[in-house]
Scaffold this active site. Structure first.
Site, PDB file in Angstrom:
ATOM      1  N   GLY A 235       1.672  -1.094   3.803  1.00 42.88           N
ATOM      2  CA  GLY A 235       1.053  -2.402   3.563  1.00 42.88           C
ATOM      3  C   GLY A 235       1.803  -3.394   4.439  1.00 42.88           C
ATOM      4  O   GLY A 235       3.024  -3.479   4.365  1.00 42.88           O
TER       5      GLY A 235
ATOM      6  N   ASP B 158       5.172  -4.767  12.320  1.00 43.40           N
ATOM      7  CA  ASP B 158       5.650  -5.390  11.080  1.00 43.40           C
ATOM      8  C   ASP B 158       7.154  -5.661  11.137  1.00 43.40           C
ATOM      9  O   ASP B 158       7.622  -6.674  10.611  1.00 43.40           O
ATOM     10  CB  ASP B 158       5.318  -4.497   9.876  1.00 43.40           C
ATOM     11  CG  ASP B 158       3.819  -4.409   9.629  1.00 43.40           C
ATOM     12  OD1 ASP B 158       3.090  -5.327  10.057  1.00 43.40           O
ATOM     13  OD2 ASP B 158       3.379  -3.419   9.007  1.00 43.40           O
TER      14      ASP B 158
ATOM     15  N   GLY C 290       9.079   7.017  10.396  1.00 45.66           N
ATOM     16  CA  GLY C 290       8.643   6.304   9.206  1.00 45.66           C
ATOM     17  C   GLY C 290       8.381   4.832   9.474  1.00 45.66           C
ATOM     18  O   GLY C 290       8.560   4.346  10.590  1.00 45.66           O
TER      19      GLY C 290
ATOM     20  N   SER D  20      13.523  -0.119  15.406  1.00 49.75           N
ATOM     21  CA  SER D  20      12.703   0.567  14.393  1.00 49.75           C
ATOM     22  C   SER D  20      11.889   1.731  14.987  1.00 49.75           C
ATOM     23  O   SER D  20      11.457   2.601  14.239  1.00 49.75           O
ATOM     24  CB  SER D  20      11.762  -0.422  13.694  1.00 49.75           C
ATOM     25  OG  SER D  20      10.590  -0.625  14.459  1.00 49.75           O
TER      26      SER D  20
ATOM     27  N   MET E 148       0.848  -1.204   0.000  1.00 50.03           N
ATOM     28  CA  MET E 148       0.000   0.000   0.000  1.00 50.03           C
ATOM     29  C   MET E 148       0.875   1.242   0.000  1.00 50.03           C
ATOM     30  O   MET E 148       1.926   1.257   0.632  1.00 50.03           O
ATOM     31  CB  MET E 148      -0.886   0.039   1.242  1.00 50.03           C
ATOM     32  CG  MET E 148      -1.822  -1.133   1.329  1.00 50.03           C
ATOM     33  SD  MET E 148      -3.334  -0.668   2.136  1.00 50.03           S
ATOM     34  CE  MET E 148      -4.071  -2.278   2.353  1.00 50.03           C
TER      35      MET E 148
ATOM     36  N   SER F  31      12.275   3.093   8.691  1.00 47.80           N
ATOM     37  CA  SER F  31      12.818   2.933  10.044  1.00 47.80           C
ATOM     38  C   SER F  31      13.379   1.532  10.295  1.00 47.80           C
ATOM     39  O   SER F  31      13.921   1.275  11.365  1.00 47.80           O
ATOM     40  CB  SER F  31      11.729   3.220  11.082  1.00 47.80           C
ATOM     41  OG  SER F  31      10.802   2.152  11.153  1.00 47.80           O
TER      42      SER F  31
ATOM     43  N   GLU G 206      -4.559  -8.246   5.224  1.00 49.04           N
ATOM     44  CA  GLU G 206      -4.896  -7.156   4.304  1.00 49.04           C
ATOM     45  C   GLU G 206      -5.197  -7.609   2.879  1.00 49.04           C
ATOM     46  O   GLU G 206      -5.356  -6.777   1.993  1.00 49.04           O
ATOM     47  CB  GLU G 206      -3.778  -6.102   4.292  1.00 49.04           C
ATOM     48  CG  GLU G 206      -3.753  -5.282   5.570  1.00 49.04           C
ATOM     49  CD  GLU G 206      -2.731  -4.162   5.575  1.00 49.04           C
ATOM     50  OE1 GLU G 206      -2.902  -3.230   6.372  1.00 49.04           O
ATOM     51  OE2 GLU G 206      -1.754  -4.214   4.799  1.00 49.04           O
TER      52      GLU G 206
ATOM     53  N   LEU H 150       3.269  -6.497  22.875  1.00 51.40           N
ATOM     54  CA  LEU H 150       2.798  -5.583  23.926  1.00 51.40           C
ATOM     55  C   LEU H 150       3.482  -4.225  23.870  1.00 51.40           C
ATOM     56  O   LEU H 150       3.709  -3.592  24.907  1.00 51.40           O
ATOM     57  CB  LEU H 150       3.061  -6.238  25.299  1.00 51.40           C
ATOM     58  CG  LEU H 150       2.507  -7.662  25.514  1.00 51.40           C
ATOM     59  CD1 LEU H 150       3.066  -8.275  26.776  1.00 51.40           C
ATOM     60  CD2 LEU H 150       0.980  -7.638  25.552  1.00 51.40           C
ATOM     61  N   GLY H 151       3.813  -3.762  22.653  1.00 51.70           N
ATOM     62  CA  GLY H 151       4.453  -2.457  22.525  1.00 51.70           C
ATOM     63  C   GLY H 151       5.728  -2.376  23.360  1.00 51.70           C
ATOM     64  O   GLY H 151       6.564  -3.281  23.315  1.00 51.70           O
TER      65      GLY H 151
HETATM   66  N1  LIG Z   1       7.830   1.929  22.947  1.00 49.06           N
HETATM   67  C1  LIG Z   1       8.531   0.862  22.584  1.00 49.06           C
HETATM   68  N2  LIG Z   1       9.735   0.589  23.166  1.00 49.06           N
HETATM   69  C2  LIG Z   1      10.429  -0.494  22.838  1.00 49.06           C
HETATM   70  N3  LIG Z   1      10.025  -1.402  21.922  1.00 49.06           N
HETATM   71  C3  LIG Z   1       8.852  -1.202  21.306  1.00 49.06           C
HETATM   72  C4  LIG Z   1       8.048  -0.061  21.593  1.00 49.06           C
HETATM   73  N4  LIG Z   1       6.929  -0.136  20.828  1.00 49.06           N
HETATM   74  C5  LIG Z   1       7.050  -1.264  20.100  1.00 49.06           C
HETATM   75  N5  LIG Z   1       8.195  -1.919  20.382  1.00 49.06           N
HETATM   76  C6  LIG Z   1       8.647  -3.204  19.802  1.00 49.06           C
HETATM   77  O1  LIG Z   1       7.829  -3.517  18.701  1.00 49.06           O
HETATM   78  C7  LIG Z   1       7.087  -4.732  18.928  1.00 49.06           C
HETATM   79  C8  LIG Z   1       5.711  -4.600  18.330  1.00 49.06           C
HETATM   80  O2  LIG Z   1       5.061  -3.481  18.897  1.00 49.06           O
HETATM   81  P1  LIG Z   1       3.472  -3.407  19.088  1.00 49.06           P
HETATM   82  O3  LIG Z   1       3.031  -4.448  20.038  1.00 49.06           O
HETATM   83  O4  LIG Z   1       3.161  -1.990  19.376  1.00 49.06           O
HETATM   84  O5  LIG Z   1       2.962  -3.818  17.636  1.00 49.06           O
HETATM   85  P2  LIG Z   1       1.774  -3.164  16.771  1.00 49.06           P
HETATM   86  O6  LIG Z   1       0.718  -2.670  17.691  1.00 49.06           O
HETATM   87  O7  LIG Z   1       1.419  -4.146  15.751  1.00 49.06           O
HETATM   88  O8  LIG Z   1       2.583  -1.951  16.153  1.00 49.06           O
HETATM   89  P3  LIG Z   1       2.120  -0.887  15.082  1.00 49.06           P
HETATM   90  O9  LIG Z   1       0.638  -1.070  14.855  1.00 49.06           O
HETATM   91  O10 LIG Z   1       2.496   0.407  15.724  1.00 49.06           O
HETATM   92  O11 LIG Z   1       2.955  -1.214  13.912  1.00 49.06           O
HETATM   93  C9  LIG Z   1       7.101  -4.927  20.433  1.00 49.06           C
HETATM   94  O12 LIG Z   1       6.987  -6.311  20.752  1.00 49.06           O
HETATM   95  C10 LIG Z   1       8.461  -4.336  20.805  1.00 49.06           C
HETATM   96  O13 LIG Z   1       9.474  -5.295  20.569  1.00 49.06           O
END
Ligand SMILES: Nc1ncnc2c1ncn2[C@@H]1O[C@H](COP(=O)(O)OP(=O)(O)OP(=O)(O)O)[C@@H](O)[C@H]1O
Ligand SMILES: *[C@@H]1O[C@H](CO)[C@@H](O)[C@H](O)[C@H]1NC(C)=O
Length: 303
Positions: free
Chosen positions: A45, A249, A286, A281, A17, A290, A136, A218-219
Site C-alpha cells: 500500500g 515510495d 521486498g 532500497s 494493503m 528494503s 489509492e 526516473l528510476g
Molecule cells: N535502478 C536504480 N538505481 C538507482 N536508483 C534507483 C533505481 N531505481 C529506482 N531508484 C531510485 O528510486 C527512485 C524512484 O524510482 P522510480 O522512478 O522507479 O519510481 P517508481 O516507478 O514509482 O518505483 P516503483 O513503482 O518500482 O516503486 C529514483 O528516483 C531513484 O532515486
C-alpha cells in the site's frame, strides 16, 4: 494546544494493503488450478510504504487510513506499530476486508476512508509539517486532506500513483509538490516521456495544471524537479538493483522526512538525499523490508 514532541510532523492519508504473492511458472488459464513453488506475504500500500520509509529515517509519522476488520487488518496494525508509526488515526472498517493478490488489487477498506473521517483528524493535520497523499484511496478523501493541509499552511506532497487519466484537477491545484514517475507523467500530460526534453515538457504541463512544483522520478536515472524557477536534474548513484519494487515510495517517504526535519536544506539537496535513500532500497529485496533505517545510511544524510 502547543505542538509537543509526540506531535507527528509527517501525516500520511492513504492506503494499507497486504500483498499475497504466489510464484508460479506461468499464469493460470481461466478455471485452471496451478501449483506454485513459493508463496509470500508482504506489507504494501503506497501510503503505508511511504509512512514506514519516513519512520525508518526517524520521523514521527502518523497514518490516517482504514483497514479491514480481519486478520490482515490486525496484522497490518501490528506491522505499523513495530515500525513506530502512530496508528491512533487508523480506523477499522467492518464493511470491507483488505487484501491484494498478485496483480489483483482489492482496495477494500481503503475505499471506506471518507472525507468525514479525514475532517475528524484536522487537528493532527494542522500540527504537521507535511501532509502526504497518494492515489489509492478515494479522490474525495485525498482532496479533503489536501485542502485541510493548505488551509493550515501545511506543505502538501501528492504522489499521483497509480496513474489516473481522470485525476481531479483540484488535486493537482492543491499540491505544493506533485510527484509522479515517467508512466504516470505520460498518462497525466499525454507527453511521451523519453528524452530529458520530454521530461521537462511533461513537468511544464503539470505546472500549468496548477501545482506549485513537480517531481518526475526516473528510476535509475534519478529525478527531475521543476518549478517556476526552472528544472533541476538529480542523478541517482549507478548500482546493480536487486529489487526495485517500492523504490518510488521510499523516495516519497524520504522526501517527507527531509521536508519535515531538515527544512533548512535547499530542495536540490533534499532530493539528492531522497534519491540516495531510494537507491539504498533497491539493493535489498521486498518493499517495506528494503527501506533503510537511519543507522544503515551514511551519517552525512542526517547532518
Ligand atoms: N535502478 C536504480 N538505481 C538507482 N536508483 C534507483 C533505481 N531505481 C529506482 N531508484 C531510485 O528510486 C527512485 C524512484 O524510482 P522510480 O522512478 O522507479 O519510481 P517508481 O516507478 O514509482 O518505483 P516503483 O513503482 O518500482 O516503486 C529514483 O528516483 C531513484 O532515486
Ligand atoms: C510507475 O509506477 C507504477 C505504479 O504506480 C508502475 O506500475 C509503473 O511500472 C511505474 N513506471 C515506471 C516507468 O517505473
Amino acid at each position: 494546544m502547543m505542538a509537543d514532541k509526540t506531535t507527528p510532523k509527517v501525516v500520511v492519508v492513504g492506503s494499507c494493503m497486504t500483498d499475497l504473492i504466489s510464484y508460479t511458472p506461468r499464469l493460470p488459464q481461466p478455471g485452471e488450478t496451478l501449483h506454485g513453488h513459493k508463496f509470500s506475504v508482504g506489507f504494501g500500500g503506497k501510503g503505508a510504504n511511504q509512512c514506514v520509509a519516513a519512520t525508518r529515517l526517524g520521523a514521527n509519522a502518523a497514518m490516517v487510513a482504514m483497514v479491514g476488520d480481519d486478520l490482515f487488518g490486525q496484522n497490518y496494525l501490528e506491522n505499523l506499530k513495530s515500525n513506530n508509526v502512530d496508528i491512533s488515526f487508523v480506523g477499522v472498517s467492518k464493511e470491507a476486508a483488505t487484501g491484494e493478490n498478485c496483480i489483483i488489487i482489492v482496495a477494500g477498506a481503503n475505499l471506506k476512508l471518507t472525507s468525514f473521517d479525514v475532517e475528524r483528524v484536522e487537528d493532527v493535520i494542522k500540527d504537521a509539517s507535511v501532509l502526504v497523499c497518494q492515489g489509492e484511496i478515494t479522490p474525495a478523501a485525498t482532496l479533503t486532506a489536501l485542502k485541510l493541509a493548505r488551509s493550515h499552511k501545511v506543505k502538501t506532497l501528492m504522489n499521483a500513483a497509480p496513474a489516473d487519466p481522470f485525476l481531479d484537477a483540484a488535486i493537482i491545484e492543491h499540491s505544493d509538490i506533485f510527484c509522479v514517475n515517467e508512466s504516470e507523467a505520460e498518462v497525466l500530460t499525454k507527453v511521451k516521456v523519453k528524452t530529458k526534453k520530454d521530461v521537462e515538457q511533461a513537468a511544464e504541463s503539470l505546472l500549468q495544471q496548477g501545482c506549485k512544483s513537480v517531481i518526475i522520478t526516473l528510476g535509475g536515472d534519478g529525478a527531475v524537479y521543476s518549478s517556476a524557477e526552472g528544472h533541476t536534474h538529480i542523478a541517482a548513484e549507478k548500482v546493480a538493483p536487486v529489487d526495485t519494487t517500492g523504490a518510488g515510495d521510499a523516495f516519497v517517504g524520504a522526501l517527507a522526512y527531509y521536508l519535515a526535519y531538515h527544512s533548512h536544506l535547499v530542495m536540490g539537496e533534499m532530493l539528492q538525499r531522497s534519491c540516495q535513500v531510494a537507491t539504498a532500497s533497491v539493493l535489498t529485496p521486498g518493499t517495506q523490508t528494503s527501506y533503510p533505517t537511519r543507522d544503515q545510511l551514511p551519517s552525512h544524510l542526517f547532518s
